[in-house]
Design a protein around this motif. Structure first.
Motif, PDB file in Angstrom:
ATOM      1  N   THR A 177       0.858  -1.177   0.000  1.00 22.64           N
ATOM      2  CA  THR A 177       0.000   0.000   0.000  1.00 22.64           C
ATOM      3  C   THR A 177       0.902   1.236   0.000  1.00 22.64           C
ATOM      4  OG1 THR A 177      -0.022  -0.166   2.380  1.00 22.64           O
ATOM      5  CG2 THR A 177      -1.915  -1.081   1.220  1.00 22.64           C
ATOM      6  N   SER A 178       0.300   2.411  -0.202  1.00 21.13           N
ATOM      7  CA  SER A 178       1.094   3.651  -0.252  1.00 21.13           C
ATOM      8  C   SER A 178       1.970   3.819   0.975  1.00 21.13           C
ATOM      9  CB  SER A 178       0.175   4.875  -0.316  1.00 21.13           C
ATOM     10  OG  SER A 178      -0.837   4.700  -1.252  1.00 21.13           O
ATOM     11  N   ARG A 179       1.370   3.628   2.123  1.00 21.34           N
ATOM     12  CA  ARG A 179       2.110   3.824   3.363  1.00 21.34           C
ATOM     13  C   ARG A 179       2.763   2.538   3.841  1.00 21.34           C
ATOM     14  NH1 ARG A 179       0.510   8.311   6.610  1.00 21.34           N
ATOM     15  NH2 ARG A 179       0.385  10.068   5.170  1.00 21.34           N
ATOM     16  N   GLY A 180       2.716   1.518   3.036  1.00 11.72           N
ATOM     17  CA  GLY A 180       3.398   0.283   3.381  1.00 11.72           C
ATOM     18  C   GLY A 180       2.532  -0.679   4.173  1.00 11.72           C
ATOM     19  N   ASN A 181       2.963  -1.924   4.188  1.00 11.93           N
ATOM     20  CA  ASN A 181       2.258  -2.987   4.903  1.00 11.93           C
ATOM     21  C   ASN A 181       3.017  -3.325   6.179  1.00 11.93           C
ATOM     22  OD1 ASN A 181       0.805  -2.933   2.577  1.00 11.93           O
ATOM     23  ND2 ASN A 181       1.412  -4.964   1.861  1.00 11.93           N
ATOM     24  N   ARG A 182       2.276  -3.615   7.236  1.00 13.27           N
ATOM     25  CA  ARG A 182       2.883  -4.000   8.500  1.00 13.27           C
ATOM     26  C   ARG A 182       2.220  -5.270   9.030  1.00 13.27           C
ATOM     27  NH1 ARG A 182       2.422   1.448  12.010  1.00 13.27           N
ATOM     28  NH2 ARG A 182       0.243   0.761  11.935  1.00 13.27           N
ATOM     29  N   ILE A 183       2.977  -6.019   9.787  1.00 14.62           N
ATOM     30  CA  ILE A 183       2.465  -7.229  10.424  1.00 14.62           C
ATOM     31  C   ILE A 183       2.712  -7.081  11.918  1.00 14.62           C
ATOM     32  CG2 ILE A 183       2.842  -9.700  10.741  1.00 14.62           C
ATOM     33  CD1 ILE A 183       1.854  -9.522   8.057  1.00 14.62           C
TER      34      ILE A 183
ATOM     35  N   ARG B 280       6.995   7.432   0.757  1.00 17.78           N
ATOM     36  CA  ARG B 280       7.170   8.487  -0.222  1.00 17.78           C
ATOM     37  C   ARG B 280       8.368   8.225  -1.135  1.00 17.78           C
ATOM     38  NH1 ARG B 280       4.896  13.629   1.075  1.00 17.78           N
ATOM     39  NH2 ARG B 280       2.787  13.183   1.755  1.00 17.78           N
ATOM     40  N   GLY B 281       8.960   7.086  -1.015  1.00 18.13           N
ATOM     41  CA  GLY B 281      10.057   6.724  -1.901  1.00 18.13           C
ATOM     42  C   GLY B 281      11.415   7.140  -1.368  1.00 18.13           C
ATOM     43  N   ASN B 282      12.435   6.523  -1.920  1.00 17.03           N
ATOM     44  CA  ASN B 282      13.820   6.808  -1.532  1.00 17.03           C
ATOM     45  C   ASN B 282      14.492   7.654  -2.603  1.00 17.03           C
ATOM     46  OD1 ASN B 282      13.134   5.012   0.441  1.00 17.03           O
ATOM     47  ND2 ASN B 282      14.499   3.380  -0.231  1.00 17.03           N
ATOM     48  N   ARG B 283      15.325   8.586  -2.162  1.00 14.53           N
ATOM     49  CA  ARG B 283      16.047   9.439  -3.097  1.00 14.53           C
ATOM     50  C   ARG B 283      17.533   9.453  -2.743  1.00 14.53           C
ATOM     51  NH1 ARG B 283      12.748  15.024  -2.825  1.00 14.53           N
ATOM     52  NH2 ARG B 283      13.745  14.991  -0.773  1.00 14.53           N
ATOM     53  N   ILE B 284      18.347   9.670  -3.730  1.00 17.77           N
ATOM     54  CA  ILE B 284      19.788   9.771  -3.533  1.00 17.77           C
ATOM     55  C   ILE B 284      20.218  11.114  -4.101  1.00 17.77           C
ATOM     56  CG2 ILE B 284      22.037   8.908  -4.290  1.00 17.77           C
ATOM     57  CD1 ILE B 284      20.999   6.783  -2.655  1.00 17.77           C
ATOM     58  N   VAL B 285      20.911  11.912  -3.320  1.00 18.83           N
ATOM     59  CA  VAL B 285      21.419  13.188  -3.811  1.00 18.83           C
ATOM     60  C   VAL B 285      22.945  13.114  -3.876  1.00 18.83           C
ATOM     61  CG1 VAL B 285      21.618  15.657  -3.330  1.00 18.83           C
ATOM     62  CG2 VAL B 285      19.474  14.452  -2.828  1.00 18.83           C
ATOM     63  N   MET B 286      23.492  13.411  -5.032  1.00 17.88           N
ATOM     64  CA  MET B 286      24.943  13.384  -5.202  1.00 17.88           C
ATOM     65  C   MET B 286      25.429  14.699  -5.812  1.00 17.88           C
ATOM     66  SD  MET B 286      24.985   9.496  -6.614  1.00 17.88           S
ATOM     67  CE  MET B 286      23.516   9.980  -7.523  1.00 17.88           C
TER      68      MET B 286
ATOM     69  N   GLN C  60      12.823   0.642   8.376  1.00 14.10           N
ATOM     70  CA  GLN C  60      12.140  -0.318   9.244  1.00 14.10           C
ATOM     71  C   GLN C  60      11.327   0.388  10.327  1.00 14.10           C
ATOM     72  OE1 GLN C  60      11.527  -3.414   9.357  1.00 14.10           O
ATOM     73  NE2 GLN C  60      10.782  -3.513  11.450  1.00 14.10           N
ATOM     74  N   LEU C  61      11.805   1.542  10.768  1.00 16.75           N
ATOM     75  CA  LEU C  61      11.122   2.275  11.845  1.00 16.75           C
ATOM     76  C   LEU C  61      10.018   3.182  11.318  1.00 16.75           C
ATOM     77  CD1 LEU C  61      14.302   3.111  13.924  1.00 16.75           C
ATOM     78  CD2 LEU C  61      12.456   1.614  14.659  1.00 16.75           C
ATOM     79  N   GLY C  62       9.733   3.086  10.034  1.00 15.05           N
ATOM     80  CA  GLY C  62       8.557   3.782   9.525  1.00 15.05           C
ATOM     81  C   GLY C  62       8.786   5.182   8.993  1.00 15.05           C
ATOM     82  N   ALA C  63      10.001   5.490   8.558  1.00 15.20           N
ATOM     83  CA  ALA C  63      10.245   6.799   7.947  1.00 15.20           C
ATOM     84  C   ALA C  63       9.268   7.014   6.793  1.00 15.20           C
ATOM     85  CB  ALA C  63      11.679   6.882   7.433  1.00 15.20           C
ATOM     86  N   LEU C  64       8.779   8.242   6.657  1.00 14.83           N
ATOM     87  CA  LEU C  64       7.840   8.545   5.579  1.00 14.83           C
ATOM     88  C   LEU C  64       8.572   8.579   4.237  1.00 14.83           C
ATOM     89  CD1 LEU C  64       4.878   9.423   5.110  1.00 14.83           C
ATOM     90  CD2 LEU C  64       5.705  11.762   5.121  1.00 14.83           C
ATOM     91  N   SER C  65       9.728   9.232   4.244  1.00 17.33           N
ATOM     92  CA  SER C  65      10.552   9.260   3.035  1.00 17.33           C
ATOM     93  C   SER C  65      12.005   9.191   3.474  1.00 17.33           C
ATOM     94  CB  SER C  65      10.304  10.537   2.230  1.00 17.33           C
ATOM     95  OG  SER C  65      10.903  11.638   2.873  1.00 17.33           O
ATOM     96  N   LEU C  66      12.866   8.851   2.542  1.00 15.45           N
ATOM     97  CA  LEU C  66      14.291   8.758   2.862  1.00 15.45           C
ATOM     98  C   LEU C  66      15.088   9.429   1.764  1.00 15.45           C
ATOM     99  CD1 LEU C  66      16.656   7.589   4.560  1.00 15.45           C
ATOM    100  CD2 LEU C  66      16.538   5.570   3.112  1.00 15.45           C
ATOM    101  N   THR C  67      15.865  10.426   2.141  1.00 13.38           N
ATOM    102  CA  THR C  67      16.765  11.067   1.189  1.00 13.38           C
ATOM    103  C   THR C  67      18.186  10.846   1.681  1.00 13.38           C
ATOM    104  OG1 THR C  67      15.100  12.743   0.733  1.00 13.38           O
ATOM    105  CG2 THR C  67      17.356  13.223   0.037  1.00 13.38           C
ATOM    106  N   ILE C  68      18.940  10.098   0.912  1.00 14.13           N
ATOM    107  CA  ILE C  68      20.337   9.848   1.270  1.00 14.13           C
ATOM    108  C   ILE C  68      21.187  10.858   0.517  1.00 14.13           C
ATOM    109  CG2 ILE C  68      22.203   8.163   1.255  1.00 14.13           C
ATOM    110  CD1 ILE C  68      20.122   5.950   1.230  1.00 14.13           C
TER     111      ILE C  68
ATOM    112  N   LEU D  73       3.220  12.320  -6.908  1.00 11.58           N
ATOM    113  CA  LEU D  73       2.697  11.663  -5.713  1.00 11.58           C
ATOM    114  C   LEU D  73       1.961  10.384  -6.108  1.00 11.58           C
ATOM    115  CD1 LEU D  73       2.338  12.104  -2.638  1.00 11.58           C
ATOM    116  CD2 LEU D  73       0.091  13.049  -3.165  1.00 11.58           C
ATOM    117  N   SER D  74       1.149  10.491  -7.140  1.00 13.36           N
ATOM    118  CA  SER D  74       0.458   9.306  -7.651  1.00 13.36           C
ATOM    119  C   SER D  74       0.400   9.429  -9.164  1.00 13.36           C
ATOM    120  CB  SER D  74      -0.954   9.197  -7.075  1.00 13.36           C
ATOM    121  OG  SER D  74      -1.809  10.150  -7.658  1.00 13.36           O
ATOM    122  N   LEU D  75       0.141   8.315  -9.818  1.00  9.74           N
ATOM    123  CA  LEU D  75       0.061   8.330 -11.273  1.00  9.74           C
ATOM    124  C   LEU D  75      -1.155   7.522 -11.703  1.00  9.74           C
ATOM    125  CD1 LEU D  75       1.279   8.906 -14.101  1.00  9.74           C
ATOM    126  CD2 LEU D  75       2.518   6.766 -13.880  1.00  9.74           C
TER     127      LEU D  75
END
Lengths: 311, 311, 311, 311, 311, 311
Positions: free
Chosen positions: A122-128, C124-130, C79-87, F83-85
């Motif tokens: 799902t958009s916000r992910g699945n959890r168990i 919200r997806g993962n991003r990489i900034v270089m 794993q801890l539920g971050a909404l988005s991740l920008t590395i 955000l969505s497509l």
């Protein structure tokens, strides 16, 4: 804040009701239409709108039908646009088949973990969310795209022990070597001694139990085990503690499965005075007997759902 | 039959040599060119042709450099058309960080399993071979597309125990409750009694050990632990057995890490007479001392590679 | 608006501090607990709550430990539920190993890109900034499920050039043919002539440099290179420009690595008057010398993070 | 040894024929049925049995129809049980759209790489073979589950240069700064001087070319470019070399696209004496003119397919 | 040639036996150990060695237990190193729930297809073989990484029809509009007229059947339907043909499910003279009645397995 | 509420305009820059900011160029942080190639579904909206990670039928057996009789049509077909109804493709009085003739986009 809606499989409606009654207005009661066809097929329809809602789905992997019902309802909620999906599995079946001892044994705990991990995200992910797993590591049997959470019902165990002891000194005891570490930890938290049972193989499958720690004599022994299935090994352990002079033997377990006539067998043994378990397995609710007290894990689950994160 | 070729990371060349010497003509010695640049980057080149060959890659996740070297060499072999890839990780680092006790702890055993699971598949699939994991379940932390295999060095332990006992009666002992089940099982296989150590927390981090089983008095106690890191808990346990009257204390361990001055600390304690470990960790080979005997797992690995299947 | 929280690996704490000081209240300072064990294992714990927050994680792939620390922290945040991740990888190590020249060479720029692409997705997806990659294409070495962003520090180069020239006419120069296109483009933007260095192989590995463009005579030559590692090729190029009559030679580089005694070697050569670099690599901060000026990329990163999109 | 079978898209039948004629009995001629419907849909049927065969599929991404034909035929071969799939893309279209210069530009080189990477894997894996890519890095734009191979037609260039020079001294020249590195390398291999063209922006889009190296005067200049599309920049560069006094200007290119009336435009300019290209693009075969010589890459491809591995 | 080994779920042992008896020495009989626990869990162990063998697994998705048994056995075979996996699903349950008519209906045909598609791939890939699907398209509900094959039992239908007609003229008839196309095609192949039944809704759920084609009068009508579940719509259709003057009504069906007392209901109606079905569903074998003849699909499956490819 | 922005491929700008005019301020008009190069390559640039916006992309798979334009624009929007497509495919090309009748036929409906399913996911997921698919099941040909939605233009058909009948009694008719079920359902909804056409094969490819139901005599016959391509089978069916005595024949179709001179052919036949179709295919808009009326599906699409969920 997104809207939360709670569904349950057929056998876990009672737990959904308990959870909803604790949530107040914060959770919607998810409606389903379920019908069985004469040819063994089941019709499932999600009646409530789940689009852009946080879906919580409660169900145990207690048998094949429940397992697939859980899988199908989860698939449906995802397809219908659920914002997030949290599958609460109060009792994770097959948690004792968590490794292969002989060639070719199918590690069901892994295949079930893979099954639920294969659900599209799902958009916000699945959890168990799971409770008192027989083996901790099962948490990580799930594939990396899904977020598992393992809840410990430690507080339930401690409270149950204190209630049973009612101020009298007691020993916290294990049923076998596999749970030694956990009982050691619980006993330390409660500041009471721990007692352990070990088995020595005599010949073939025959084993003799060696109740360790002489200090159970004339004491109240409270045995903790994560689950009671047929009760066989529990009775075996209890006999050892009785033979070692225990004054009274009580039992705490998280998952009260009592398969077949398991409960009656324990009762008939006459060794155990009292049992406290939780409502993670629907079987526990079917037994109406003063010897068994069932406490709900609803609040434990509600608290976990309130977290925005998992540890 | 496809051609098999064996590579190893820099620290595991000794194990590759031992494996190759057991294989005869059946395995090719894989050549690498490895250079380090002044800026901390490493150059890796696979010199041997690996196309359509069964590639075996040996390396432990003993530190960050070895871990990434293993990952890079595996990536290279896959890209160059290896038919199959078997990664042999004799010592799986981070196997004690296999669950989170507090919020936010990173479960490294899972992240490492995910790391190697993310390698693209070879035609015949990727496999991971590990030995005496601290926790069985780690086998199933790997994602479902890779096939893990857990080898038990049980025969090594039994032979080492019988060699140490040299015909005299002995007790097989554990260092803590976590290994109780395993030691129980080994003791039953050897038809000897098992002894266990349990800890009671006194206050804060202070614990008192309770050596269980009175039967260690005047007996030879052989302690088994899956790994010795700094030796701290081993010495602690050995002291308990000594205090309980053990006549002689020997130690068997699969993974001899002896971090820092670990070995010297054990030796200086004067409690332990003799240690037998395997060569799963390169550190064990660096210690030259009569007290320590190192036995190779090369044959165990060769036997596993000979199987066409994994249990 | 979701909450943003910034973490950094151990070597990049300075850049996190600079970024946080530019963000004001808009970013939370992410807390970590990091400990090293004697056996080479590292303990990482994310102390701050990251659930439903936009996590920014800063770290370079400057060596193996930093690379895995970045991978582990990213895994933890997910794993801890971050909404988005920008590395944010200010310096992307191995960017010069971006293709295989000989059979079997492992293309580390690809394996590192694959490594970070294998992280499970956040909601919200993962991003990489270089920043100023040695080769543009590396942006697209990442797998399609992650969104890479390549920042060009062009403004830094232009400002540094104008500052060094201080109103005097100058020539913008390259160190080798590989950067010809980029220097041509920069020179055009600055409306100054471009100078190029080409090499002719004399025999084997021996090359003779041919400084093109006679117009460096009596002029200020400002050499731009994306990174200075050991400084060898820089000195080589500078000598050519000096031999061609350059009045003064200054250097601008994005990534000041100065591996080993690189900086001292350049200084000792006596050819180069002044160097300006950025703080994308922690090494640059360790050098305290008037000849070297370090400008921060913090604002460049902050501006990029403010965008809701990537080009 | 598995059976190899070769297919081609409609425009690349000529290259399939050339490859088959070099293979002898080792390759089967793959049969297709292709029909076009009035509504713009195409019917594709694989007539030959491809089950458990090594399928080679030749086709360029020269336009949309060819691209989708390649994708569909590949999908079909996979579905029908091909043992392995090697897609040979002699000319990889969109290789100049390999990065975004402005916001929102779609990086077609990446989207095409992703397109072919999304094909499900065959048992022995999928491979992509490309020739003289405009940008090396495109090799690694493909996702990690597919194995790309970049063939360099260096030998073709060298032989063509020597043939054109016919013993006379010559200079190897570039058309712009982007190919400087490659021409430098080729010139070094041929032990001849290299000449380069650089552009200075005068105003807006207007650029003045600066032909570097005075040594083209009275010499034969052989320009190498990876592809000729409309010929515009080639003529521009050739004029510079002519103005710098070149005695004769010849051209070598790998990909002869000659879009629109490109070839005629070059011919009409009267500056270039002779062109040699390969048959990687079907357009080159349509031009019948003594000025243009087309050499086949069939042998280069056959040699690559003979390798069991990819570098 | 790789070794082939055949397994079946508990209810399909009869079909495995029939297939093995047709294979001669070419297939090994796969051995399983299956036990049920009192708590509803099932123990599965693959006793035969499956490493590097072509595994064929037969089982219908006839109920939840069989479905999960199929999934678990498949998971086990993959984990144990099967070279390839072909899952033969003679009757694909839920094939009538192949689309959602109302909001929220769970499309079980898709969730089951996804379930089996989520199995990790074997070296030679996974395949699914199905017979006379209720809806053709289900073949492509499976995800792109698995290869589905749809077998048509057309020959069985034709032979059964000719056998029933015994030289007498007959009409091939449908039960509803959904199968009109298929019956039209079969009738054309047999050079006999086709008869169709259409329904007109009278009010609410009440429908009136309109038997089309007057030509059934005094003729033998052979109804074909892909499956008979409870027999309700079959009886309804047969009544229409009888009312239209059919001389004799016979029935052919691929999947004889006869749920509940379905067969008895049909028999009691007295309208249908004779039924021929296949053994794709185990229920058909339980009925012992002269009116029903069961023909095996074993040869059809054996022929399909002999192909190296799928159409 | 997130911002919604609408883009269309080149041929579907008219439908975007109609949709935007119905949306009012709720949708932004997405700007593109599209250019064609002489060599057949297309330049696409998304000019509008799509970061964190709900992107709607309209385009049919009407030919190869449109298909790849749709794929490229979708790839771009994802990369730029949509955000969505939601991809709206009003006419899904290749929907009649939805299964393989002969060995080796490429099932284009599946390869196209796989093509769009391979797009990386946006945060809120990717959706596909299609209208009146030739075969329902195609909805589920898409892989499980994307959410397909099938819109039925039933209301359009009903309204068009009532408009054509203008109060006079009519029969709803099909063109062949394949649509029998759908026409039966529509006729029941309209409370009118249904008429069907069946074909009997005479010899080889020659078929004789059998118009069923005598009740078309002197009645208005309204034929419904999901698409008109060349019009051949439509004319064939219409002739049958005319021969059976129909007073007037009108036609409703969702997708008016009219390939080649299809429309003229129908008109010239003189059998059909009037046609109503929708604007799902741009061809329909090119025909200016009183006989053809085109109604827009814009409102149907707008209504579907307003839903937060999919059924």
């Amino acid at each position: 804040m997104p809207h939360r809606i709670v569904f349950a499989t057929q056998h876990y409606q009672y737990l959904k009701d308990r959870i909803l009654s604790l949530c107040g207005d914060q959770c919607e009661n998810g409606k389903l239409e379920i019908r069985d066809f004469p040819d063994g097929e089941h019709y499932h329809r999600i009646l409530s709108n789940v689009g852009n809602k946080e879906v919580v789905l409660i169900g145990g992997t207690i048998d094949d039908q429940e397992t697939l019902e859980l899988y199908d309802l989860a698939s449906g909620a995802i397809q219908l646009g659920a914002l997030s999906l949290t599958i609460v599995i109060p009792f994770f079946g097959y948690s004792t088949m968590e490794r292969a001892v002989k060639y070719g044994e199918i590690v069901k705990a892994k295949t079930r973990a893979v099954l639920f991990s294969s659900l599209p995200n799902t958009s916000r992910g699945n959890r168990i969310v799971m409770i008192d797993l027989h083996v901790d590591g099962i948490t990580w049997y799930f594939e990396s795209g899904i977020r598992p959470m393992h809840l410990y019902a430690k507080d339930f165990v401690k409270e149950a022990a204190l209630e049973m002891a009612a101020g009298r000194p007691f020993v916290l005891a294990s049923t076998d070597a596999g749970r030694a570490k956990w009982v050691e930890s619980l006993a330390n938290d409660l500041h009471v001694p721990a007692a352990f049972v070990f088995k020595r193989r005599i010949s073939g499958d025959e084993t003799a139990i060696t109740a360790i720690s002489a200090d159970v004599k004339d004491k109240i022994v409270i045995i903790y085990d994560d689950m009671i299935r047929t009760g066989g090994s529990l009775i075996h352990a209890a006999e050892s503690y009785r033979d070692a002079g225990a004054a009274e033997i009580c039992v705490i377990t998280t998952h009260g499965i009592f398969a077949g006539n398991g409960f009656q067998k324990i009762k008939n043994s006459g060794i155990i005075k009292r049992i406290i378990c939780t409502d993670t397995h629907p079987n526990a609710l079917l037994i109406k007997d003063d010897m068994l007290q069932v406490k709900s894990v609803a609040q434990l689950i509600v608290d976990a759902l309130a977290l925005e994160t998992f540890s």
